[in-house]
Every structure is written in structure tokens, then in C-alpha cells.
Motif scaffolding. Structure first.
Motif, PDB file in Angstrom:
ATOM      1  N   PRO A   3      40.747  39.457  31.767  1.00 45.94           N
ATOM      2  CA  PRO A   3      42.171  39.218  32.024  1.00 45.94           C
ATOM      3  C   PRO A   3      42.770  40.152  33.057  1.00 45.94           C
ATOM      4  CG  PRO A   3      41.717  39.152  29.668  1.00 45.94           C
ATOM      5  CD  PRO A   3      40.464  39.639  30.327  1.00 45.94           C
ATOM      6  N   ASN A   4      42.282  41.384  33.131  1.00 43.12           N
ATOM      7  CA  ASN A   4      42.872  42.290  34.121  1.00 43.12           C
ATOM      8  C   ASN A   4      42.502  41.872  35.544  1.00 43.12           C
ATOM      9  OD1 ASN A   4      40.159  43.159  33.822  1.00 43.12           O
ATOM     10  ND2 ASN A   4      40.691  45.289  34.277  1.00 43.12           N
ATOM     11  N   LEU A   5      41.323  41.259  35.723  1.00 43.37           N
ATOM     12  CA  LEU A   5      40.963  40.755  37.048  1.00 43.37           C
ATOM     13  C   LEU A   5      41.761  39.501  37.392  1.00 43.37           C
ATOM     14  CD1 LEU A   5      37.080  41.215  37.204  1.00 43.37           C
ATOM     15  CD2 LEU A   5      38.888  42.768  37.970  1.00 43.37           C
ATOM     16  N   ILE A  49      26.647  38.063  38.244  1.00 45.26           N
ATOM     17  CA  ILE A  49      28.096  38.018  38.455  1.00 45.26           C
ATOM     18  C   ILE A  49      28.825  38.673  37.283  1.00 45.26           C
ATOM     19  CG2 ILE A  49      30.086  36.459  38.517  1.00 45.26           C
ATOM     20  CD1 ILE A  49      28.351  34.538  40.154  1.00 45.26           C
ATOM     21  N   ASP A  50      28.422  38.342  36.077  1.00 44.16           N
ATOM     22  CA  ASP A  50      29.071  38.901  34.900  1.00 44.16           C
ATOM     23  C   ASP A  50      28.937  40.421  34.881  1.00 44.16           C
ATOM     24  OD1 ASP A  50      30.526  38.333  32.430  1.00 44.16           O
ATOM     25  OD2 ASP A  50      28.740  39.092  31.416  1.00 44.16           O
ATOM     26  N   GLY A  51      27.774  40.911  35.278  1.00 43.36           N
ATOM     27  CA  GLY A  51      27.578  42.355  35.322  1.00 43.36           C
ATOM     28  C   GLY A  51      28.514  43.023  36.307  1.00 43.36           C
ATOM     29  N   ARG A  52      28.610  42.459  37.516  1.00 51.12           N
ATOM     30  CA  ARG A  52      29.480  43.054  38.536  1.00 51.12           C
ATOM     31  C   ARG A  52      30.952  42.951  38.148  1.00 51.12           C
ATOM     32  NH1 ARG A  52      26.427  46.684  40.637  1.00 51.12           N
ATOM     33  NH2 ARG A  52      24.937  45.956  42.225  1.00 51.12           N
ATOM     34  N   LEU A  53      31.356  41.794  37.636  1.00 52.98           N
ATOM     35  CA  LEU A  53      32.759  41.645  37.258  1.00 52.98           C
ATOM     36  C   LEU A  53      33.121  42.567  36.106  1.00 52.98           C
ATOM     37  CD1 LEU A  53      33.299  37.776  37.492  1.00 52.98           C
ATOM     38  CD2 LEU A  53      33.874  39.531  39.181  1.00 52.98           C
ATOM     39  N   GLY A  54      32.197  42.745  35.174  1.00 51.65           N
ATOM     40  CA  GLY A  54      32.454  43.666  34.073  1.00 51.65           C
ATOM     41  C   GLY A  54      32.639  45.090  34.561  1.00 51.65           C
ATOM     42  N   GLU A  55      31.805  45.500  35.510  1.00 54.00           N
ATOM     43  CA  GLU A  55      31.925  46.854  36.072  1.00 54.00           C
ATOM     44  C   GLU A  55      33.241  47.017  36.818  1.00 54.00           C
ATOM     45  OE1 GLU A  55      27.102  47.452  36.685  1.00 54.00           O
ATOM     46  OE2 GLU A  55      28.319  46.511  38.240  1.00 54.00           O
ATOM     47  N   LEU A  56      33.598  46.011  37.601  1.00 50.51           N
ATOM     48  CA  LEU A  56      34.859  46.075  38.340  1.00 50.51           C
ATOM     49  C   LEU A  56      36.047  46.095  37.391  1.00 50.51           C
ATOM     50  CD1 LEU A  56      36.369  45.994  41.050  1.00 50.51           C
ATOM     51  CD2 LEU A  56      36.255  43.489  40.928  1.00 50.51           C
ATOM     52  N   SER A  57      36.000  45.273  36.360  1.00 46.57           N
ATOM     53  CA  SER A  57      37.084  45.221  35.382  1.00 46.57           C
ATOM     54  C   SER A  57      37.288  46.578  34.708  1.00 46.57           C
ATOM     55  CB  SER A  57      36.779  44.148  34.334  1.00 46.57           C
ATOM     56  OG  SER A  57      37.733  44.165  33.298  1.00 46.57           O
ATOM     57  N   ARG A  58      36.182  47.202  34.325  1.00 48.83           N
ATOM     58  CA  ARG A  58      36.296  48.521  33.674  1.00 48.83           C
ATOM     59  C   ARG A  58      36.882  49.553  34.626  1.00 48.83           C
ATOM     60  NH1 ARG A  58      31.590  46.465  31.335  1.00 48.83           N
ATOM     61  NH2 ARG A  58      30.203  47.411  32.874  1.00 48.83           N
ATOM     62  N   ARG A  59      36.502  49.496  35.884  1.00 47.04           N
ATOM     63  CA  ARG A  59      37.024  50.472  36.848  1.00 47.04           C
ATOM     64  C   ARG A  59      38.502  50.224  37.134  1.00 47.04           C
ATOM     65  NH1 ARG A  59      34.926  54.263  40.432  1.00 47.04           N
ATOM     66  NH2 ARG A  59      36.717  55.315  41.356  1.00 47.04           N
ATOM     67  N   LEU A  60      38.900  48.962  37.274  1.00 47.37           N
ATOM     68  CA  LEU A  60      40.305  48.664  37.530  1.00 47.37           C
ATOM     69  C   LEU A  60      41.161  49.080  36.347  1.00 47.37           C
ATOM     70  CD1 LEU A  60      42.525  47.327  39.280  1.00 47.37           C
ATOM     71  CD2 LEU A  60      41.964  45.170  38.128  1.00 47.37           C
ATOM     72  N   GLY A  61      40.708  48.784  35.136  1.00 51.22           N
ATOM     73  CA  GLY A  61      41.473  49.150  33.948  1.00 51.22           C
ATOM     74  C   GLY A  61      42.871  48.574  33.980  1.00 51.22           C
ATOM     75  N   GLU A  62      43.856  49.425  33.746  1.00 47.79           N
ATOM     76  CA  GLU A  62      45.260  48.995  33.733  1.00 47.79           C
ATOM     77  C   GLU A  62      45.967  49.288  35.042  1.00 47.79           C
ATOM     78  OE1 GLU A  62      46.500  47.250  31.212  1.00 47.79           O
ATOM     79  OE2 GLU A  62      44.466  47.353  30.393  1.00 47.79           O
ATOM     80  N   ARG A  63      45.224  49.694  36.065  1.00 47.46           N
ATOM     81  CA  ARG A  63      45.849  49.983  37.356  1.00 47.46           C
ATOM     82  C   ARG A  63      46.440  48.713  37.956  1.00 47.46           C
ATOM     83  NH1 ARG A  63      40.846  52.562  37.598  1.00 47.46           N
ATOM     84  NH2 ARG A  63      40.893  54.842  37.781  1.00 47.46           N
ATOM     85  N   THR A  64      47.463  48.891  38.765  1.00 51.69           N
ATOM     86  CA  THR A  64      48.015  47.761  39.508  1.00 51.69           C
ATOM     87  C   THR A  64      47.061  47.347  40.615  1.00 51.69           C
ATOM     88  OG1 THR A  64      50.272  48.494  39.042  1.00 51.69           O
ATOM     89  CG2 THR A  64      49.977  46.942  40.870  1.00 51.69           C
TER      90      THR A  64
END
Length: 231
Positions: A186-188, A140-155
Motif C-alpha cells: 500500500p505504501n508504494l 519482482i516481489d522481492g524488489r518491491l518488498g525491499e523498496l517498500s520497506r525502505r520507503l516506509g512512511e516517507r512521503t
């Protein structure tokens, strides 16, 4: 013709606000489309006639005239195609990316999150659950980390426009939002809050919660009692 979806008339408290008809309700609310609900008591989903709508005995299903659909992702995609609401952009490339994120939510992010629910809720008392949990949390941590990096500061996942991809991704992330598993990202956390802040989501959630008027069957009550005793 007004679409009809199926939903449960009762689920345990931990599942309220999480049952997958919420995703379909949300899509219909975003599109401004009225719908009716056929409520099922626990157990009815495994018996005829619901098996004719859903071969795996699950909810939700969707009926519109002669069309009968199951699987929340397929239903959300149909609703977005059929009724609009901006969930699938008109631009072909943006539409393809929205669909890409729909698949990512259901195929890449949701499975490890559901593994956590299985280990900590549905099979908590089984001898294999506790030994599995560290590996589940690592995935889970791996997937959430990848998603967080991809989302970045986008809305939203593809920029400023909320799409069906965001609707499903927010719905999936909510599975573990109450367990603190998003706290490291935090961005997620903010992303989920933006989704939950949409008026269409609020209407969908209120409608689902209002539908829980049934009573739990004795077998479910016994299961809940056993779970409390192992806590």
C-alpha cells in the motif's frame, strides 16, 4: 534555445502513457521549461536520421543546440542540472542520494518489471514465456518488498523533497501499477499516486497522449491481432 525531444506519433494502447518520453516531459514540466516535440512514425526510429541521434533506434532523444542526448535517465539528469525545478537538491549529500535513487530506479527496479512486460505482452505467445513467469514474479516481489520497506512512511524516497530519483522511480513503478503487482504494498501504491498527482505529471501525460495522432503500420496491426487471438 528551446529543447526538442523525440516521441512516437502512435503506439499500441497498452503502451500509451508509458513511453519513456513521458519521463523527460515530466522533468521539463517540473522545471517549467518549454520544449518542442519531433514526432516519429513507427519504423522511423530505426532509420536515418534518427539513428544519428539514437544509435539503438529508440525514443526519446533530446536536442538543445549542439547537444544531442539519448537515454531517458541521462536526459532527466541533464534537465535537472540545466533547468532546476528542485529535481536535484543543492545540498551535495542530498543531491548524491537523489542520483543514487535515479540509478536504483533504472538499474535495480526497472529490469524485472520489464521482464514481466516481455513475458506477458511482447513474447506472450513464445513457449518459454509461461514457464518463466513464476520466476519473474518472484523477482519482482522481492524488489518491491525491499523498496517498500525502505520507503516506509516517507512521503518521498529521501524524505519530504520530491527529486529526480522519485520522478524516475514513480515512472518505473507505473509499468506494473495497472497489473495489480503493487497491491501488496500500500505504501508504494500511495507513493505512485502522489507522483501522478503532481501538476507537472498531469501536464506531461496529457501532452504525450495528445501526440498519439498517427496510424499503426500494417505489421503492428497484424501483431496486435495475433496477440488478441492468444488471449
Amino acid at each position: 534555445m528551446t529543447p526538442v525531444i523525440t516521441a512516437f506519433d502512435w503506439v499500441p494502447p497498452f503502451a500509451q502513457g508509458q513511453v519513456r518520453d513521458l519521463r523527460v516531459r515530466w522533468a521539463l514540466e517540473e522545471a517549467g521549461q518549454a520544449y518542442d516535440v519531433l514526432y516519429l512514425a513507427q519504423g522511423e526510429q530505426k532509420a536515418p536520421p534518427h539513428r544519428g541521434r539514437q544509435p539503438f533506434g529508440q525514443v526519446p532523444t533530446y536536442e538543445e543546440g549542439d547537444l544531442i542526448l539519448f537515454e531517458s535517465g541521462a536526459i532527466v539528469m541533464h534537465v535537472a542540472d540545466r533547468f532546476g525545478g528542485g529535481l536535484l537538491p543543492a545540498d551535495p549529500a542530498a543531491r548524491a542520494r537523489a542520483i543514487e535513487w535515479m540509478f536504483a530506479a533504472l538499474n535495480t527496479i526497472e529490469p524485472p518489471l520489464m521482464d514481466h512486460a516481455i513475458a506477458t505482452i511482447f513474447e506472450r505467445g513464445k513457449p518459454w514465456s509461461a514457464p518463466r513467469l513464476p520466476a519473474v514474479l518472484e523477482r519482482i516481489d522481492g524488489r518491491l518488498g525491499e523498496l517498500s520497506r525502505r520507503l516506509g512512511e516517507r512521503t518521498w524516497l529521501d524524505g519530504d523533497a520530491f527529486t529526480a530519483g522519485d520522478l524516475l522511480m514513480v515512472s518505473v513503478l507505473r509499468i506494473v501499477a495497472g497489473d495489480g503487482l503493487l497491491a501488496a504494498y500500500p505504501n508504494l501504491v500511495a507513493y505512485v499516486a502522489r507522483g501522478e498527482g503532481r501538476p507537472a505529471f498531469a501536464r506531461a501525460l496529457a501532452a504525450q497522449m495528445a501526440g498519439f495522432t498517427g496510424s499503426p503500420p500494417p505489421a503492428i496491426l497484424a501483431w496486435l491481432k495475433a496477440q488478441e487471438e492468444t488471449t
